[in-house]
Design a protein around this motif. Sequence first.
Motif, PDB file in Angstrom:
ATOM      1  N   ALA A  82     -13.098   4.250 -15.183  1.00  0.00           N
ATOM      2  CA  ALA A  82     -11.870   3.819 -14.607  1.00  0.00           C
ATOM      3  C   ALA A  82     -10.808   4.894 -14.171  1.00  0.00           C
ATOM      4  CB  ALA A  82     -11.065   2.936 -15.782  1.00  0.00           C
ATOM      5  N   ASP A 138     -12.129   6.185 -10.881  1.00  0.00           N
ATOM      6  CA  ASP A 138     -11.501   5.355  -9.909  1.00  0.00           C
ATOM      7  C   ASP A 138     -10.184   5.401  -9.383  1.00  0.00           C
ATOM      8  OD1 ASP A 138     -14.396   4.624  -9.817  1.00  0.00           O
ATOM      9  OD2 ASP A 138     -14.068   2.667 -10.843  1.00  0.00           O
ATOM     10  N   PHE A 139      -9.409   5.408 -10.340  1.00  0.00           N
ATOM     11  CA  PHE A 139      -7.931   5.496 -10.185  1.00  0.00           C
ATOM     12  C   PHE A 139      -7.561   6.914  -9.308  1.00  0.00           C
ATOM     13  CE2 PHE A 139      -3.551   6.692 -11.315  1.00  0.00           C
ATOM     14  CZ  PHE A 139      -2.940   5.572 -10.870  1.00  0.00           C
ATOM     15  N   TYR A 154      -9.752   8.807  -7.684  1.00  0.00           N
ATOM     16  CA  TYR A 154     -10.879   9.000  -6.604  1.00  0.00           C
ATOM     17  C   TYR A 154     -11.185   7.505  -6.381  1.00  0.00           C
ATOM     18  CZ  TYR A 154     -11.056  13.885  -7.640  1.00  0.00           C
ATOM     19  OH  TYR A 154     -10.723  15.100  -8.015  1.00  0.00           O
ATOM     20  N   PRO A 155     -10.256   6.709  -5.740  1.00  0.00           N
ATOM     21  CA  PRO A 155     -10.840   5.271  -5.527  1.00  0.00           C
ATOM     22  C   PRO A 155     -12.039   5.226  -4.651  1.00  0.00           C
ATOM     23  CG  PRO A 155      -8.829   5.651  -4.268  1.00  0.00           C
ATOM     24  CD  PRO A 155      -9.002   6.939  -5.219  1.00  0.00           C
ATOM     25  N   PRO A 156     -13.102   4.561  -4.962  1.00  0.00           N
ATOM     26  CA  PRO A 156     -14.377   4.248  -4.310  1.00  0.00           C
ATOM     27  C   PRO A 156     -14.042   4.097  -2.784  1.00  0.00           C
ATOM     28  CG  PRO A 156     -14.461   2.683  -5.982  1.00  0.00           C
ATOM     29  CD  PRO A 156     -13.306   3.242  -6.162  1.00  0.00           C
ATOM     30  N   VAL A 157     -14.602   4.736  -1.923  1.00  0.00           N
ATOM     31  CA  VAL A 157     -14.491   4.344  -0.451  1.00  0.00           C
ATOM     32  C   VAL A 157     -15.906   4.017   0.121  1.00  0.00           C
ATOM     33  CG1 VAL A 157     -12.307   5.872   0.002  1.00  0.00           C
ATOM     34  CG2 VAL A 157     -14.824   6.819   0.174  1.00  0.00           C
ATOM     35  N   LYS A 179     -10.907   2.194   1.581  1.00  0.00           N
ATOM     36  CA  LYS A 179     -10.960   2.021   0.223  1.00  0.00           C
ATOM     37  C   LYS A 179     -11.872   0.824  -0.128  1.00  0.00           C
ATOM     38  CE  LYS A 179      -7.753   1.722  -3.743  1.00  0.00           C
ATOM     39  NZ  LYS A 179      -7.454   0.486  -3.679  1.00  0.00           N
ATOM     40  N   ARG A 236     -12.484  -4.770  -4.912  1.00  0.00           N
ATOM     41  CA  ARG A 236     -13.173  -4.838  -6.489  1.00  0.00           C
ATOM     42  C   ARG A 236     -14.655  -5.507  -6.184  1.00  0.00           C
ATOM     43  NH1 ARG A 236     -10.477  -4.993 -11.362  1.00  0.00           N
ATOM     44  NH2 ARG A 236      -8.355  -4.511 -11.057  1.00  0.00           N
ATOM     45  N   CYS A 280     -18.334  -1.375   2.906  1.00  0.00           N
ATOM     46  CA  CYS A 280     -17.207  -2.335   2.907  1.00  0.00           C
ATOM     47  C   CYS A 280     -17.766  -3.661   3.631  1.00  0.00           C
ATOM     48  CB  CYS A 280     -15.834  -1.984   3.424  1.00  0.00           C
ATOM     49  SG  CYS A 280     -15.999  -1.720   4.899  1.00  0.00           S
TER      50      CYS A 280
END
Length: 235
Positions: free
Chosen positions: A11, A14-15, A17-20, A27, A30, A36
């Motif tokens: 977590a 993820d905070f 380096y938010p998954p892209v 970005k 959830r 994407c």
Amino acid sequence: MISYIGKISGAIVDFIYPPVCSTCERKLGRAEAYVCSNCWEDFERVAPTETITQLIEAKFLSDETIDKIDSVFLFEQDNRVREAVHLLKYGGAEAIAERFGFYISKKIVNDDMLSLCDVVSPVPLHPARRRERGYNQSELIARSVGRILRVAHEPGLLVRVRQTQTQTSFDAEGRKKNVKGAFGLGKVSANEVNGKKILLIDDVITTGATIKECARTLKSNGASEVYAVSAAIAI
Ligand SMILES: [Zn+2]
């Protein structure tokens, strides 16, 4: 405790380096993983035009080994579909396979292939390669299709009895020779193949040599029809 720490550190990562998205770098939401939803919808499709259908039929159905064929996305040099297939093999297997399974299901849900087929089965990997990778990507896709469309999924109809070199280094004729005799029936009873209509699933069909050899093996063991569907295809 360890998994708890793992979750917390995940977590934090993820905070920071938010998954892209792997293809557009937006970005991810959830419910998204690796690619994407916009990119999935934008991927180059196999358009159901007469020209494309004729091209595919001429290239893959001409020798009558495969009775029907379909595919969802176009596999081209440097396109994003190719990136997604790469991820399927070397990264986010489960999530990508689920999505491919979803799009295949959506495409064939009203097709004869679905109403006629008895079983869904993947193009197998050689056991050594499967061990090395940890999974067979086509099996993950076939499992997803079987679950979504409520068709029996039998991953072991075929096995690779001979390890082949990667097809990429051969021309069309070389590919055919390279896979000749590479498949045999798995540990299934003969009546699981004999007289059956089988829907074969592959991740990518390029020259068709591999999936044709699979179809030939099934037919020589009595399969009455073989349909081929892949996530992506090179036309
Ligand atoms: Zn994207």
